[in-house]
Design a protein around this motif. Sequence first.
Motif, PDB file in Angstrom:
ATOM      1  N   ALA A  97     -62.185  92.284  -2.032  1.00 19.19           N
ATOM      2  CA  ALA A  97     -63.784  92.499  -2.787  1.00 19.19           C
ATOM      3  C   ALA A  97     -63.394  91.912  -3.846  1.00 19.19           C
ATOM      4  O   ALA A  97     -64.539  91.545  -3.866  1.00 19.19           O
ATOM      5  CB  ALA A  97     -62.785  94.645  -2.890  1.00 19.19           C
ATOM      6  N   GLU A  98     -62.601  91.303  -4.836  1.00 15.76           N
ATOM      7  CA  GLU A  98     -63.012  90.076  -5.605  1.00 15.76           C
ATOM      8  C   GLU A  98     -63.585  89.408  -5.081  1.00 15.76           C
ATOM      9  O   GLU A  98     -64.715  88.440  -5.904  1.00 15.76           O
ATOM     10  CB  GLU A  98     -61.765  89.997  -6.192  1.00 15.76           C
ATOM     11  N   LEU A  99     -63.638  88.753  -3.994  1.00 18.26           N
ATOM     12  CA  LEU A  99     -63.910  87.375  -3.332  1.00 18.26           C
ATOM     13  C   LEU A  99     -65.105  88.350  -3.067  1.00 18.26           C
ATOM     14  O   LEU A  99     -66.366  86.523  -3.359  1.00 18.26           O
ATOM     15  CB  LEU A  99     -63.057  86.662  -2.470  1.00 18.26           C
ATOM     16  N   GLN A 100     -65.211  89.216  -2.535  1.00 16.03           N
ATOM     17  CA  GLN A 100     -67.346  88.914  -2.574  1.00 16.03           C
ATOM     18  C   GLN A 100     -68.247  89.319  -3.756  1.00 16.03           C
ATOM     19  O   GLN A 100     -68.936  89.724  -3.215  1.00 16.03           O
ATOM     20  CB  GLN A 100     -66.822  90.398  -1.269  1.00 16.03           C
ATOM     21  N   GLY A 101     -67.346  89.779  -4.688  1.00 24.58           N
ATOM     22  CA  GLY A 101     -67.481  90.041  -5.855  1.00 24.58           C
ATOM     23  C   GLY A 101     -67.918  91.353  -5.774  1.00 24.58           C
ATOM     24  O   GLY A 101     -69.033  91.964  -6.737  1.00 24.58           O
ATOM     25  N   GLN A 102     -67.117  92.311  -5.163  1.00 25.87           N
ATOM     26  CA  GLN A 102     -67.378  94.317  -5.152  1.00 25.87           C
ATOM     27  C   GLN A 102     -66.061  94.150  -5.743  1.00 25.87           C
ATOM     28  O   GLN A 102     -66.356  96.160  -5.612  1.00 25.87           O
ATOM     29  CB  GLN A 102     -67.464  94.171  -3.158  1.00 25.87           C
ATOM     30  N   LEU A 103     -65.430  94.090  -6.173  1.00 23.66           N
ATOM     31  CA  LEU A 103     -64.239  94.559  -7.304  1.00 23.66           C
ATOM     32  C   LEU A 103     -65.135  96.241  -7.907  1.00 23.66           C
ATOM     33  O   LEU A 103     -64.119  97.341  -8.270  1.00 23.66           O
ATOM     34  CB  LEU A 103     -62.991  94.154  -7.635  1.00 23.66           C
ATOM     35  N   SER A 104     -64.902  95.209  -8.941  1.00 22.33           N
ATOM     36  CA  SER A 104     -66.143  96.233 -10.249  1.00 22.33           C
ATOM     37  C   SER A 104     -66.666  97.875  -9.081  1.00 22.33           C
ATOM     38  O   SER A 104     -66.603  98.957  -9.121  1.00 22.33           O
ATOM     39  CB  SER A 104     -67.761  95.920 -10.510  1.00 22.33           C
ATOM     40  N   GLN A 105     -67.176  97.405  -7.636  1.00 18.45           N
ATOM     41  CA  GLN A 105     -67.944  98.532  -7.034  1.00 18.45           C
ATOM     42  C   GLN A 105     -67.200  99.811  -6.628  1.00 18.45           C
ATOM     43  O   GLN A 105     -66.798 100.537  -5.827  1.00 18.45           O
ATOM     44  CB  GLN A 105     -69.082  97.738  -5.763  1.00 18.45           C
TER      45      GLN A 105
END
Length: 272
Positions: free
Chosen positions: A114-122
């Motif tokens: 998720a972090e690599l996709q820029g989605q960890l906060s989401q």
Amino acid sequence: MHAASREALAQVESYLDNLVQGSDNAIAVSAQTGTELFDVVGVLDSDRALRVAVAEASTTPEQRTGLIRAVFGGKVSESTLSVLVEAAAKTWSTPREFRTGLVSLGRRAFFRSAELQGQLSQVEEELFRLSRVLDREGELTQLLSDRTSGPERKRGLLASVLYGKVSMVTEALALQVIGRPEHNPIDDIAHLSSAAASLQGRSVASVVTAQELNDGQQAALADKLGRIYGREMSIHSEVDPSLLGGMTIRVDDEIIDGSTAGKLARLRANLV
């Protein structure tokens, strides 16, 4: 976890992070590793003798890693196998904590994806919102907590609720935790959300307000709490009109009650 297991987990987490960062297709590798680690945990859960043997402290690291290669070689990707070998080579306090470590590593792999996709906060926010949905939907939570219902049935039920509403990583993590409960669905999902915040270097402030906070208010509150506690904060907020006004804030075990209802209750108590 006991000290030996905490040290082992920290070392394998570092290995996993380096493995993902050095991969040509890091997003796919991290997601596949997470999925396969959860599958391995399923195998260990169904075979107590194997679960004990792969983490038996009285055997040598070579014996444990050899067993891992013999059982899982060719059945999981080379990346996943390397993480399993690295974990088996470490000394864990108990086989149960080795198994718990693999669950934690599987979750971390998905979080990295998720972090690599820029989605960890989401993902963090989606998991928190899911925990609140479960808190409100007592019937659904009861079904997910039913000890007579098998893991696949629970996962199928939750998947039908989540379908098309959350990211792939959120769904994968939620289905995993429902299939392998540690406490109860609400707390287990909320713990995952907090773990996502921690991976971003933030602590969680659970905020309940009488009226919904807008983005600017949440950012201002996060900044203020960050200055108070000396660390970055994630705001997990929900609305409870019964507070009448103001808010309550919980950080770790500390509760700040600045709600109108709280002030009235304290006033009544002082008048008695």
